[in-house]
Design an enzyme around this catalytic site. Structure first.
Site, PDB file in Angstrom:
ATOM      1  N   GLY A  98       0.839  -1.205   0.000  1.00 29.11           N
ATOM      2  CA  GLY A  98       0.000   0.000   0.000  1.00 29.11           C
ATOM      3  C   GLY A  98       0.872   1.252   0.000  1.00 29.11           C
ATOM      4  N   HIS A  99       1.842   1.281   0.915  1.00 27.25           N
ATOM      5  CA  HIS A  99       2.764   2.418   0.962  1.00 27.25           C
ATOM      6  C   HIS A  99       3.557   2.529  -0.344  1.00 27.25           C
ATOM      7  CE1 HIS A  99       2.537   1.250   5.388  1.00 27.25           C
ATOM      8  NE2 HIS A  99       2.164   2.505   5.434  1.00 27.25           N
ATOM      9  N   GLY A 159      -2.937   7.885   0.828  1.00 26.09           N
ATOM     10  CA  GLY A 159      -3.796   6.806   0.331  1.00 26.09           C
ATOM     11  C   GLY A 159      -5.269   7.060   0.638  1.00 26.09           C
ATOM     12  N   LYS A 182      -7.056   4.790   1.418  1.00 20.39           N
ATOM     13  CA  LYS A 182      -7.288   3.903   2.559  1.00 20.39           C
ATOM     14  C   LYS A 182      -7.711   4.713   3.792  1.00 20.39           C
ATOM     15  CE  LYS A 182      -6.767   0.510   5.534  1.00 20.39           C
ATOM     16  NZ  LYS A 182      -5.958   0.998   6.605  1.00 20.39           N
ATOM     17  N   GLN A 192      -8.463  11.263   6.375  1.00 16.89           N
ATOM     18  CA  GLN A 192      -7.168  11.929   6.499  1.00 16.89           C
ATOM     19  C   GLN A 192      -6.828  12.686   5.206  1.00 16.89           C
ATOM     20  OE1 GLN A 192      -3.401  10.250   8.354  1.00 16.89           O
ATOM     21  NE2 GLN A 192      -3.101   9.665   6.243  1.00 16.89           N
ATOM     22  N   ILE A 211      -4.878  -0.287  -1.874  1.00 17.83           N
ATOM     23  CA  ILE A 211      -4.264  -1.558  -2.297  1.00 17.83           C
ATOM     24  C   ILE A 211      -4.749  -2.651  -1.341  1.00 17.83           C
ATOM     25  CG2 ILE A 211      -2.069  -2.780  -2.688  1.00 17.83           C
ATOM     26  CD1 ILE A 211      -2.579  -0.383  -4.606  1.00 17.83           C
ATOM     27  N   SER A 267      -2.785  -3.074   5.559  1.00 17.49           N
ATOM     28  CA  SER A 267      -2.610  -2.164   6.690  1.00 17.49           C
ATOM     29  C   SER A 267      -1.548  -2.734   7.617  1.00 17.49           C
ATOM     30  CB  SER A 267      -3.931  -2.044   7.454  1.00 17.49           C
ATOM     31  OG  SER A 267      -3.702  -1.495   8.737  1.00 17.49           O
ATOM     32  N   SER A 268      -0.750  -1.850   8.202  1.00 18.36           N
ATOM     33  CA  SER A 268       0.259  -2.306   9.171  1.00 18.36           C
ATOM     34  C   SER A 268      -0.435  -2.995  10.342  1.00 18.36           C
ATOM     35  CB  SER A 268       1.081  -1.125   9.688  1.00 18.36           C
ATOM     36  OG  SER A 268       1.566  -0.365   8.614  1.00 18.36           O
ATOM     37  N   ARG A 269      -1.655  -2.562  10.667  1.00 17.35           N
ATOM     38  CA  ARG A 269      -2.378  -3.124  11.819  1.00 17.35           C
ATOM     39  C   ARG A 269      -2.904  -4.539  11.546  1.00 17.35           C
ATOM     40  NH1 ARG A 269      -3.896   2.567  12.884  1.00 17.35           N
ATOM     41  NH2 ARG A 269      -3.083   3.065  14.955  1.00 17.35           N
TER      42      ARG A 269
HETATM   43  P1  AMP Z   1       0.329   4.724   7.615  1.00 17.51           P
HETATM   44  O1  AMP Z   1       1.739   4.255   7.649  1.00 17.51           O
HETATM   45  O2  AMP Z   1      -0.684   3.673   7.935  1.00 17.51           O
HETATM   46  O3  AMP Z   1       0.134   6.015   8.364  1.00 17.51           O
HETATM   47  O4  AMP Z   1       0.040   5.087   6.085  1.00 17.51           O
HETATM   48  C1  AMP Z   1       0.843   6.000   5.387  1.00 17.51           C
HETATM   49  C2  AMP Z   1       0.181   6.331   4.071  1.00 17.51           C
HETATM   50  O5  AMP Z   1       0.018   5.137   3.303  1.00 17.51           O
HETATM   51  C3  AMP Z   1      -1.221   6.938   4.247  1.00 17.51           C
HETATM   52  O6  AMP Z   1      -1.409   7.964   3.303  1.00 17.51           O
HETATM   53  C4  AMP Z   1      -2.113   5.766   3.970  1.00 17.51           C
HETATM   54  O7  AMP Z   1      -3.381   6.131   3.493  1.00 17.51           O
HETATM   55  C5  AMP Z   1      -1.325   5.015   2.906  1.00 17.51           C
HETATM   56  N1  AMP Z   1      -1.749   3.615   2.870  1.00 17.51           N
HETATM   57  C6  AMP Z   1      -1.723   2.733   3.901  1.00 17.51           C
HETATM   58  N2  AMP Z   1      -2.271   1.546   3.524  1.00 17.51           N
HETATM   59  C7  AMP Z   1      -2.665   1.709   2.239  1.00 17.51           C
HETATM   60  C8  AMP Z   1      -3.312   0.859   1.287  1.00 17.51           C
HETATM   61  N3  AMP Z   1      -3.688  -0.377   1.595  1.00 17.51           N
HETATM   62  N4  AMP Z   1      -3.554   1.352   0.064  1.00 17.51           N
HETATM   63  C9  AMP Z   1      -3.197   2.634  -0.251  1.00 17.51           C
HETATM   64  N5  AMP Z   1      -2.589   3.478   0.586  1.00 17.51           N
HETATM   65  C10 AMP Z   1      -2.324   3.026   1.817  1.00 17.51           C
END
Ligand code: AMP
Length: 284
Positions: free
Chosen positions: A37-38, A148, A150, A154, A177, A186-188
């Site tokens: 995703g990232h 994202g 996602k 935000q 993604i 998702s990291s979670r």
């Molecule tokens: P995070 O590390 O969860 O804060 O995410 C960092 C960035 O990556 C944010 O803009 C999220 O929306 C994006 N992101 C995280 N997971 C996905 C995904 N599955 N698809 C697209 N973007 C993502």
């Protein structure tokens, strides 16, 4: 070779040099534990900019005391490898005291789009997000920043902030993604055990159901939300936080599909809170 900066000063050295060379800069803000995703954001940034910066920072300010700040997964070596493979030029990886030194007391706060959805169940979350993203924008001075869908609320909040505060940064939204079986990456997801991982599919199934209803012409957003909620409630391990339809730019509730409507859900699977969504563009 990929550069790593742990301090603002180190990051500025690279940024100043690249600005001097007239290179454009794309920023991808993240909390690390990076996945495809990232990387989709990184790939887009790579296409559109001379240099790509990824920030890896688990921002304490956006977590409430009862949330998962301490458990949030971290693997900086794996993050570095993935960034290197995807052509990232610089990783900004500060420790919290570097971002919030003693005496820190300035914040970026927002009303409006932060009031609904995740803002309701996470009241201090977006203040932390806006403050840290603002700081990252000031440090990296990007031409473009990538977020994202996602985290759709935000994305809307950051777009609002950039507009309201006259920041000359293009905000680029990128599609969700998913894993092969549909679960949004998702990291979670790492928190889920085997049984919960299966149960978590109820989120994407409900998103696909709602999307199909909208595509088949259903305009009553309440009907779509109700069908999605009912489906989620068939899963014993799932507990709904919210299933809502809002205007994608204002994040205010809507009863009918109009303009760009965001259908967003947050669902606990066991103790893990996951989010997913889809956006419908009304044909006018
Ligand atoms: P995070 O590390 O969860 O804060 O995410 C960092 C960035 O990556 C944010 O803009 C999220 O929306 C994006 N992101 C995280 N997971 C996905 C995904 N599955 N698809 C697209 N973007 C993502």
């Amino acid at each position: 070779m990929i550069a790593i900066a742990h301090t603002v000063k180190e990051a500025r050295k690279y940024i100043t040099e690249w600005k001097k060379q007239g290179l454009s800069i794309g920023l991808v803000p993240t909390m690390g534990y990076l996945h495809e995703g990232h990387m989709s954001l990184v790939k887009r940034a790579r296409q559109e900019n001379g240099k790509v910066v990824v920030s890896v920072f688990v921002n304490p300010m956006q977590f409430s005391p009862n949330e998962d700040l301490d458990q949030y997964p971290r693997d900086f070596d794996a993050d570095t490898r993935l960034c290197h493979e995807n052509g990232v030029d610089l990783i900004l990886h500060p420790e919290p005291p570097e971002m919030y030194p003693d005496g820190f007391c300035s914040f970026v706060d927002m009303t409006g789009p932060t009031a609904e959805l995740c803002g309701k169940s996470r009241p201090i979350h977006f203040r932390g997000v806006c403050t840290v993203v603002n700081k990252l924008f000031n440090i990296v001075q990007p031409d473009r920043a990538y977020f994202g869908q996602k985290d759709a609320q935000q994305l809307a909040v950051i777009r609002r902030m950039v507009c309201d505060l006259n920041m000359s940064i293009e905000i680029v939204g990128c599609p969700i993604i998913r894993e092969e079986d549909g679960l949004a990456r998702s990291s979670r997801n790492k928190y889920l055990n085997e049984e919960e991982r299966k149960a978590a599919l109820i989120l994407s199934r409900s998103v696909f159901l709602g999307k199909e209803m909208a595509e088949e012409g259903e305009k009553d957003a309440r009907k779509i939300c109700l069908a999605m909620r009912r489906l989620i409630e068939t899963e014993p391990l799932a507990r709904v936080d919210y299933v809502e339809a809002v205007d994608f730019s204002t994040i205010q509730k809507v009863d009918a599909v109009q303009g760009e409507t965001l259908f967003a859900i947050a669902v606990y699977i066991g103790k893990t809170r996951l989010i997913d969504n889809f956006i419908v563009k009304a044909i006018s």
